[in-house]
Write a protein that holds these residues in place. Sequence first.
Motif, mmCIF file in Angstrom:
data_model
loop_
_atom_site.group_PDB
_atom_site.id
_atom_site.type_symbol
_atom_site.label_atom_id
_atom_site.label_comp_id
_atom_site.label_asym_id
_atom_site.label_seq_id
_atom_site.Cartn_x
_atom_site.Cartn_y
_atom_site.Cartn_z
ATOM 1 N N PRO A 2 8.511 -40.451 2.558
ATOM 2 C CA PRO A 2 9.590 -40.869 1.656
ATOM 3 C C PRO A 2 10.466 -41.940 2.292
ATOM 4 C CG PRO A 2 9.519 -38.466 1.933
ATOM 5 C CD PRO A 2 8.593 -39.044 2.929
ATOM 6 N N ALA A 3 11.171 -42.683 1.436
ATOM 7 C CA ALA A 3 12.099 -43.689 1.936
ATOM 8 C C ALA A 3 13.136 -43.039 2.835
ATOM 9 C CB ALA A 3 12.773 -44.390 0.765
ATOM 10 N N SER A 4 13.636 -43.808 3.796
ATOM 11 C CA SER A 4 14.629 -43.269 4.726
ATOM 12 C C SER A 4 15.891 -42.862 3.987
ATOM 13 C CB SER A 4 14.972 -44.321 5.785
ATOM 14 O OG SER A 4 13.843 -44.623 6.560
ATOM 15 N N PRO A 5 16.447 -41.696 4.306
ATOM 16 C CA PRO A 5 17.678 -41.257 3.651
ATOM 17 C C PRO A 5 18.882 -42.017 4.189
ATOM 18 C CG PRO A 5 17.066 -39.703 5.347
ATOM 19 C CD PRO A 5 15.954 -40.714 5.287
ATOM 20 N N GLU A 6 20.003 -41.922 3.488
ATOM 21 C CA GLU A 6 21.226 -42.544 3.955
ATOM 22 C C GLU A 6 21.826 -41.768 5.122
ATOM 23 O OE1 GLU A 6 24.698 -45.107 3.933
ATOM 24 O OE2 GLU A 6 22.604 -45.301 3.367
ATOM 25 N N ILE A 7 21.760 -40.433 5.055
ATOM 26 C CA ILE A 7 22.405 -39.580 6.055
ATOM 27 C C ILE A 7 21.394 -38.605 6.638
ATOM 28 C CG2 ILE A 7 24.220 -37.869 6.468
ATOM 29 C CD1 ILE A 7 25.735 -39.021 4.087
ATOM 30 N N SER A 8 21.449 -38.430 7.938
ATOM 31 C CA SER A 8 20.686 -37.389 8.626
ATOM 32 C C SER A 8 21.666 -36.364 9.177
ATOM 33 C CB SER A 8 19.848 -37.973 9.763
ATOM 34 O OG SER A 8 18.867 -38.861 9.288
ATOM 35 N N PHE A 9 21.613 -35.144 8.674
ATOM 36 C CA PHE A 9 22.384 -34.052 9.257
ATOM 37 C C PHE A 9 21.603 -33.539 10.465
ATOM 38 C CE2 PHE A 9 24.009 -34.229 5.020
ATOM 39 C CZ PHE A 9 25.319 -33.750 5.079
ATOM 40 N N VAL A 10 22.252 -33.468 11.624
ATOM 41 C CA VAL A 10 21.622 -32.944 12.830
ATOM 42 C C VAL A 10 22.470 -31.771 13.313
ATOM 43 C CG1 VAL A 10 20.832 -33.426 15.175
ATOM 44 C CG2 VAL A 10 20.673 -35.206 13.422
ATOM 45 N N ILE A 11 21.857 -30.592 13.358
ATOM 46 C CA ILE A 11 22.621 -29.368 13.606
ATOM 47 C C ILE A 11 21.919 -28.543 14.682
ATOM 48 C CG2 ILE A 11 23.573 -27.278 12.557
ATOM 49 C CD1 ILE A 11 23.361 -28.755 9.839
ATOM 50 N N PRO A 12 22.470 -28.469 15.898
ATOM 51 C CA PRO A 12 21.890 -27.609 16.931
ATOM 52 C C PRO A 12 22.198 -26.144 16.629
ATOM 53 C CG PRO A 12 23.905 -28.608 17.733
ATOM 54 C CD PRO A 12 23.684 -29.169 16.357
ATOM 55 N N VAL A 13 21.252 -25.278 16.924
ATOM 56 C CA VAL A 13 21.370 -23.862 16.552
ATOM 57 C C VAL A 13 21.040 -22.995 17.755
ATOM 58 C CG1 VAL A 13 20.475 -22.032 15.061
ATOM 59 C CG2 VAL A 13 20.705 -24.368 14.163
ATOM 60 N N TYR A 14 21.903 -22.019 18.016
ATOM 61 C CA TYR A 14 21.585 -21.003 19.012
ATOM 62 C C TYR A 14 22.214 -19.689 18.584
ATOM 63 C CZ TYR A 14 21.142 -18.385 23.337
ATOM 64 O OH TYR A 14 20.828 -17.415 24.257
ATOM 65 N N ASN A 15 21.390 -18.726 18.214
ATOM 66 C CA ASN A 15 21.814 -17.367 17.857
ATOM 67 C C ASN A 15 22.911 -17.362 16.788
ATOM 68 O OD1 ASN A 15 19.962 -16.383 19.664
ATOM 69 N ND2 ASN A 15 21.443 -15.686 21.182
ATOM 70 N N LYS A 16 22.614 -17.986 15.663
ATOM 71 C CA LYS A 16 23.564 -18.053 14.553
ATOM 72 C C LYS A 16 22.978 -17.459 13.266
ATOM 73 C CE LYS A 16 26.671 -20.258 16.956
ATOM 74 N NZ LYS A 16 27.906 -19.582 17.404
ATOM 75 N N ALA A 17 22.061 -16.518 13.395
ATOM 76 C CA ALA A 17 21.399 -15.967 12.206
ATOM 77 C C ALA A 17 22.389 -15.384 11.213
ATOM 78 C CB ALA A 17 20.390 -14.894 12.630
ATOM 79 N N ASP A 18 23.501 -14.838 11.704
ATOM 80 C CA ASP A 18 24.459 -14.193 10.805
ATOM 81 C C ASP A 18 25.211 -15.184 9.928
ATOM 82 O OD1 ASP A 18 25.728 -15.210 13.059
ATOM 83 O OD2 ASP A 18 27.330 -13.708 13.033
ATOM 84 N N VAL A 19 25.426 -16.389 10.419
ATOM 85 C CA VAL A 19 26.241 -17.358 9.679
ATOM 86 C C VAL A 19 25.406 -18.464 9.019
ATOM 87 C CG1 VAL A 19 26.689 -18.901 11.625
ATOM 88 C CG2 VAL A 19 28.385 -18.707 9.821
ATOM 89 N N LEU A 20 24.164 -18.646 9.432
ATOM 90 C CA LEU A 20 23.349 -19.748 8.919
ATOM 91 C C LEU A 20 23.178 -19.743 7.392
ATOM 92 C CD1 LEU A 20 20.603 -20.158 11.663
ATOM 93 C CD2 LEU A 20 22.214 -21.910 10.888
ATOM 94 N N PRO A 21 23.001 -18.604 6.737
ATOM 95 C CA PRO A 21 22.884 -18.661 5.273
ATOM 96 C C PRO A 21 24.092 -19.305 4.602
ATOM 97 C CG PRO A 21 22.151 -16.529 6.077
ATOM 98 C CD PRO A 21 22.770 -17.228 7.247
#
Length: 324
Positions: A2-21
């Motif tokens: 697909p065409a390149s998006p305008e924005i890339s969200f980059v989100i590092p994750v470590y042991n966040k299963a409770d809050v990720l939803p």
Amino acid sequence: MPASPEISFVIPVYNKADVLPYVIRALAAQQPRPDAEYIFVDDASSDASVAVLEREAPAALRMVTVLRNTGNAGPSVRLNQGAAQARGRLLCLIDADELILPDAVALMQQALQLHDADMAHGKVIRSTLPPAQIVPAALGSMPDCRTGDRPLQMILQGRGFVRMTWLVETALFRAAGGCDTRIFIQDETLPLRLAAKAHRLVDFRGGMTLAPQTTSHLSADKRQQHHDRFFAYYNLLADQPALPAKERQLIAATCASIAWKAVRRSGLPLAQFATLGAYLQGKAGMAVSAGFLDRAAAAFRALPGIRQAAPSMQPLLSPSAPPS
């Protein structure tokens, strides 16, 4: 592809299963829906974070990438790893326990255009509520913000830049070399390195994300926090000798202040009298000697149990734009 998006969200994750939803739900509620991709970089979580991401993110968001890793390297490395794969013109960088307000991204994007800026920062509002009880509300209009064409000086003289709510040009992130991967936590190194290369910063005075009550925070380890804060500033001095004298003086004074706090609170093996003297010199606007800073750096390196990324786990940015 697909065409390149305008924005890339980059989100590092470590042991966040409770809050990720709830993080995913807040991303999906952005108004208007951004032209975006979403890159989640797991840092070898020991909980169900990856399972939550792979189950819920593709159902709520378009263009989702979940990067798995077998070793824990820290958020500095993982942010760079995600940014290396980003295709958007802009990077939106948030922590994996931040619930972004529904119109935050649109307002930050408008501010970049309005002020001809290449980086924007929004404050994080801490909540005592669990994520299930938080309902992020739209701001509705452009909040109060300040701008400046001396971004590094704004960072050095300001407060509240350590939590991540950033919208920055991808080209700026790469020109800055991303996060300093010699440092485990990105809180201080990211804004400093970006600001040293940016031409204009927009700093929103009010909150753009909400941080619910969670159980896991890297910043709770004060020894690690003091170590990483010191080297964010010390390394910037070493890496960029052409910085203006005013900025170098402020950076050196901040190093002395961090060292003094670490002596008192973290058992830093450094002479108290000399450290207090350097701190007072910096506070009075006097030069802090390079010799003292080098001795402080050696003392911080001697602290046991400090987490650092292994060199083999430090991914490069785009080969066409190597770290500076």
